[in-house]
Design a protein around this motif. Structure first.
Motif, PDB file in Angstrom:
ATOM      1  N   GLU A  21      27.841 -10.421  25.143  1.00  0.00           N
ATOM      2  CA  GLU A  21      27.823  -9.246  25.969  1.00  0.00           C
ATOM      3  C   GLU A  21      26.690  -8.158  25.721  1.00  0.00           C
ATOM      4  O   GLU A  21      26.016  -7.696  26.496  1.00  0.00           O
ATOM      5  N   ASP A  44      41.621 -11.633  20.241  1.00  0.00           N
ATOM      6  CA  ASP A  44      41.269 -10.297  19.070  1.00  0.00           C
ATOM      7  C   ASP A  44      42.150 -10.834  18.048  1.00  0.00           C
ATOM      8  O   ASP A  44      43.170 -11.398  18.273  1.00  0.00           O
ATOM      9  N   LEU A  64      40.591 -11.345  24.602  1.00  0.00           N
ATOM     10  CA  LEU A  64      39.533 -10.403  24.379  1.00  0.00           C
ATOM     11  C   LEU A  64      39.087  -9.923  25.877  1.00  0.00           C
ATOM     12  O   LEU A  64      38.709  -8.740  26.252  1.00  0.00           O
ATOM     13  N   ARG A 295      37.046  -5.610  11.895  1.00  0.00           N
ATOM     14  CA  ARG A 295      36.919  -5.740  13.640  1.00  0.00           C
ATOM     15  C   ARG A 295      35.680  -4.892  13.945  1.00  0.00           C
ATOM     16  O   ARG A 295      34.827  -5.692  15.014  1.00  0.00           O
ATOM     17  N   THR A 296      35.475  -3.823  13.555  1.00  0.00           N
ATOM     18  CA  THR A 296      34.286  -2.972  14.106  1.00  0.00           C
ATOM     19  C   THR A 296      33.114  -3.750  13.764  1.00  0.00           C
ATOM     20  O   THR A 296      32.189  -3.404  14.382  1.00  0.00           O
ATOM     21  N   THR A 299      31.642  -6.409  16.125  1.00  0.00           N
ATOM     22  CA  THR A 299      30.968  -5.831  17.336  1.00  0.00           C
ATOM     23  C   THR A 299      29.558  -5.125  16.838  1.00  0.00           C
ATOM     24  O   THR A 299      28.728  -5.368  17.436  1.00  0.00           O
ATOM     25  N   TYR A 321      33.886   0.604   8.227  1.00  0.00           N
ATOM     26  CA  TYR A 321      35.143   1.377   8.916  1.00  0.00           C
ATOM     27  C   TYR A 321      36.182   0.115   9.148  1.00  0.00           C
ATOM     28  O   TYR A 321      35.827  -0.916   9.694  1.00  0.00           O
ATOM     29  N   TRP A 323      40.749  -0.182  10.075  1.00  0.00           N
ATOM     30  CA  TRP A 323      42.097   0.667  10.220  1.00  0.00           C
ATOM     31  C   TRP A 323      43.032  -0.471  10.076  1.00  0.00           C
ATOM     32  O   TRP A 323      42.907  -1.651  10.188  1.00  0.00           O
ATOM     33  N   GLN A 332      43.065   4.967   8.674  1.00  0.00           N
ATOM     34  CA  GLN A 332      41.711   4.865   9.187  1.00  0.00           C
ATOM     35  C   GLN A 332      40.846   5.144   7.972  1.00  0.00           C
ATOM     36  O   GLN A 332      40.995   6.055   7.196  1.00  0.00           O
ATOM     37  N   PRO A 373      43.947   9.869  13.094  1.00  0.00           N
ATOM     38  CA  PRO A 373      42.555   9.222  13.559  1.00  0.00           C
ATOM     39  C   PRO A 373      41.657   9.877  13.929  1.00  0.00           C
ATOM     40  O   PRO A 373      40.446   9.795  13.570  1.00  0.00           O
ATOM     41  N   ARG A 377      38.071  10.862  11.877  1.00  0.00           N
ATOM     42  CA  ARG A 377      36.549  10.416  12.428  1.00  0.00           C
ATOM     43  C   ARG A 377      35.777  11.567  12.396  1.00  0.00           C
ATOM     44  O   ARG A 377      34.630  11.398  12.106  1.00  0.00           O
ATOM     45  N   PRO A 387      29.237   5.319  11.588  1.00  0.00           N
ATOM     46  CA  PRO A 387      30.666   4.704  11.416  1.00  0.00           C
ATOM     47  C   PRO A 387      30.713   3.490  12.500  1.00  0.00           C
ATOM     48  O   PRO A 387      30.336   3.875  13.742  1.00  0.00           O
ATOM     49  N   GLY A 388      30.838   2.507  12.006  1.00  0.00           N
ATOM     50  CA  GLY A 388      31.355   1.216  12.682  1.00  0.00           C
ATOM     51  C   GLY A 388      30.136   0.606  13.432  1.00  0.00           C
ATOM     52  O   GLY A 388      30.107  -0.227  13.938  1.00  0.00           O
ATOM     53  N   GLY A 390      27.897   1.887  15.808  1.00  0.00           N
ATOM     54  CA  GLY A 390      27.289   2.981  16.783  1.00  0.00           C
ATOM     55  C   GLY A 390      26.317   2.202  17.689  1.00  0.00           C
ATOM     56  O   GLY A 390      25.932   1.034  17.394  1.00  0.00           O
ATOM     57  N   ARG A 391      25.448   2.859  18.199  1.00  0.00           N
ATOM     58  CA  ARG A 391      24.281   2.515  18.890  1.00  0.00           C
ATOM     59  C   ARG A 391      23.133   2.649  18.438  1.00  0.00           C
ATOM     60  O   ARG A 391      21.885   2.127  18.923  1.00  0.00           O
TER      61      ARG A 391
ATOM     62  N   GLN B  15      35.632   4.762  18.563  1.00  0.00           N
ATOM     63  CA  GLN B  15      34.211   4.277  18.923  1.00  0.00           C
ATOM     64  C   GLN B  15      33.860   4.784  20.288  1.00  0.00           C
ATOM     65  O   GLN B  15      32.535   5.372  20.503  1.00  0.00           O
ATOM     66  N   LEU B  19      30.362   7.252  21.414  1.00  0.00           N
ATOM     67  CA  LEU B  19      29.403   6.373  22.180  1.00  0.00           C
ATOM     68  C   LEU B  19      29.320   7.560  23.686  1.00  0.00           C
ATOM     69  O   LEU B  19      28.314   7.812  24.071  1.00  0.00           O
ATOM     70  N   GLU B  50      29.042   0.491  27.461  1.00  0.00           N
ATOM     71  CA  GLU B  50      28.973  -0.192  26.181  1.00  0.00           C
ATOM     72  C   GLU B  50      30.148   0.396  25.475  1.00  0.00           C
ATOM     73  O   GLU B  50      30.839  -0.673  24.615  1.00  0.00           O
ATOM     74  N   GLU B  53      32.760  -2.435  26.160  1.00  0.00           N
ATOM     75  CA  GLU B  53      32.356  -3.839  25.210  1.00  0.00           C
ATOM     76  C   GLU B  53      32.477  -3.664  23.734  1.00  0.00           C
ATOM     77  O   GLU B  53      33.029  -4.589  23.075  1.00  0.00           O
TER      78      GLU B  53
END
Lengths: 404, 66
Positions: A21, A44, A64, A295-296, A299, A321, A323, A332, A373, A377, A387-388, A390-391, B15, B19, B50, B53
């Motif tokens: 993806e 998942d 998923l 899980r995070t 991705t 990260y 949970w 979390q 939660p 965060r 965290p996790g 991100g981009r 998340q 974003l 995003e 996803e």
């Protein structure tokens, strides 16, 4: 570097699917192939020990993506065929069905296999929980049982025990840790988790190992602890951790020390990447190799792998990260709580809802939310890094967690 | 773009909020997703996609028609 002519992803769970993806989202329009030993649609895992096991969800709800969403990716899914060997220089994967799949970039996202209790082959009444089928099988077994013993008091065992107790079973949670999830939470919060389980009827047998299974005519009847005590049960669940699914890579030349060893860019070799539970990569911020089973991470790491396949050269250095949901509590965790950290409640009260900060050697290493939660965060901004994932993981070169 | 969220699947990881804070928030009491803008302006489309996803609970769905 130009985009590769073809990308092959081995493993179609969260990390593999996220890689596909992310490649498409970033504009990659080349050939994409996804191989997985399992025949079913990608699903998942976090719901398996909770909503699927309790029966709150039908198994399909763990998928998923819809078939329509998968079709829209324009990828070829080769499901029900296992990878059996990798030719690293040739970037070619050989499969159980005799395929030889070559690509310019290969992504290894084969995940984990559950550890099994020794001497436990072919016993009925003995379960592990890693796949959707295993979750459905355990759900069926719990429906017809009164007593369950869960072996292993880490996150998965604790979740299974919580779900089983919620279903009304007489539940025992046995494990080596002094309290459930103490390795992850430290003694203070693990103590609160122990209280939560005890209040909800779970019998905790902590700080003790399992010596052997007890059995009768091919059926597990319980476990004998190293203390000598026997815990009788209709169902025994082994939740004693997992090992990276790398056996098929033996002889490939890759470093398979506790997973597929990668550099800071999640590269195992030129044109070969790893993502998710199986990937042990060099975390620049922590200055150590790290492998995260959550899980995070699957991705976020997939996003970085996709970017790097397309030539971006991103370092992957996230704040870890994860949970967990047990009974009516959502926990979390950002960062890595050190077992000997000083724990301070920074919001809420030590009880039903709070945010805890873990400090050690003058640095904040982790933030934990107990039924908070959103607030957790927000407090996690104390931790440098993303965290996790991100981009923009490239900006996260220094994570604050003092130890892995 | 038309966004919908499934509160019963949401796990509260947040998340999406990190974003696309213009599109998503979390409830104070339990962290469950709050959809601030079901039909966001085009400049937020990429971040919203995003978010869908990377959502670790597959709780965000993006439809193309507003």
């Amino acid at each position: 570097m130009s985009a590769p002519a073809g990308v092959l992803v081995v493993g179609a769970s969260a990390a593999g699917l996220s890689t596909v993806e992310a490649l498409r989202r970033k504009g990659y329009d080349g050939r994409l192939t996804v191989l997985d030993a399992a025949a079913g649609a990608p699903y998942d895992r976090p719901p398996l020990s909770k909503q699927i096991l309790s029966g709150t969800w039908d198994p399909e709800r763990a998928h998923l993506r819809t078939q329509e969403q998968l079709d829209a990716l324009g990828a070829e899914f080769l499901l029900g065929d296992a990878a059996v060997a990798l030719d690293v220089p040739g970037r070619t994967v050989h499969t159980a069905h005799g395929r030889a799949l070559s690509a310019e970039a290969v992504v290894l996202s084969t995940g984990l296999r559950p550890r099994r209790l020794p001497g436990a082959e072919d016993l009925t009444g003995l379960h592990v929980l890693r796949t959707l089928d295993e979750a459905v099988a355990l759900r069926g077994a719990l429906r017809n049982s009164r007593r369950v013993v869960v072996v292993g008091n880490g996150v998965l065992g604790s979740e299974i025990a919580a779900t089983a107790a919620g279903l009304g079973l007489t539940t025992t949670l046995a494990g080596l840790q002094p309290a459930p999830m103490q390795d992850q939470f430290g003694p203070r919060v693990a103590g609160a988790l122990a209280d939560l389980h005890t209040r909800n009827g779970v019998r905790l047998v902590s700080g003790v190992g399992v010596g052997e299974l007890t059995r009768d005519q091919g059926r597990a009847t319980g476990v004998r602890l190293t203390s000598g005590e026997v815990l009788s049960a209709d169902v025994v669940v082994a939740a004693i951790g997992c090992t990276p699914a790398t056996d098929w890579l033996a002889g490939s030349g890759l470093d398979l020390t506790d997973g597929v060893t990668c550099d800071a860019y999640c590269r195992a070799a030129p044109g070969v990447y790893a993502a998710g539970d199986v990937a042990r990569w060099y975390h620049q911020g922590l200055g150590t190799h790290l492998r995260l089973e959550n899980r995070t991470n699957a991705t976020a790491q997939a996003g970085v792998v996709a970017a790097n396949i397309l030539g971006q050269d991103l370092v992957y250095a996230p704040v870890p990260y994860f949970w967990t949901d047990q009974f009516d509590v959502k926990i979390q965790v950002y960062g890595a709580p050190a077992p000997d950290a000083d724990v301070t409640i920074v919001e809420g009260e030590d009880g039903d809802r709070f945010v805890a900060r873990y400090d050690r050697a003058g640095r904040t290493g982790a933030v934990l939310g107990w039924n908070m939660p959103k607030q957790a965060r927000i407090h996690s901004r104390l931790l440098t890094g993303t965290p996790g994932g991100g981009r923009d993981c490239a900006a996260a070169a220094t994570a604050a967690a003092p130890s892995a | 773009m038309k966004i919908s969220v499934d509160e019963t699947k949401c796990c509260g990881a947040g998340q999406c909020v990190m974003l696309a804070p213009e599109v998503f928030d979390q409830r104070d009491e339990d962290g469950i997703v709050v959809l601030l803008d079901a039909a966001p302006a085009p400049e937020h489309h990429q971040a919203a996609r995003e978010s869908a996803e990377v959502c670790p609970a597959a709780a965000i769905h993006i439809g193309e028609e507003a």
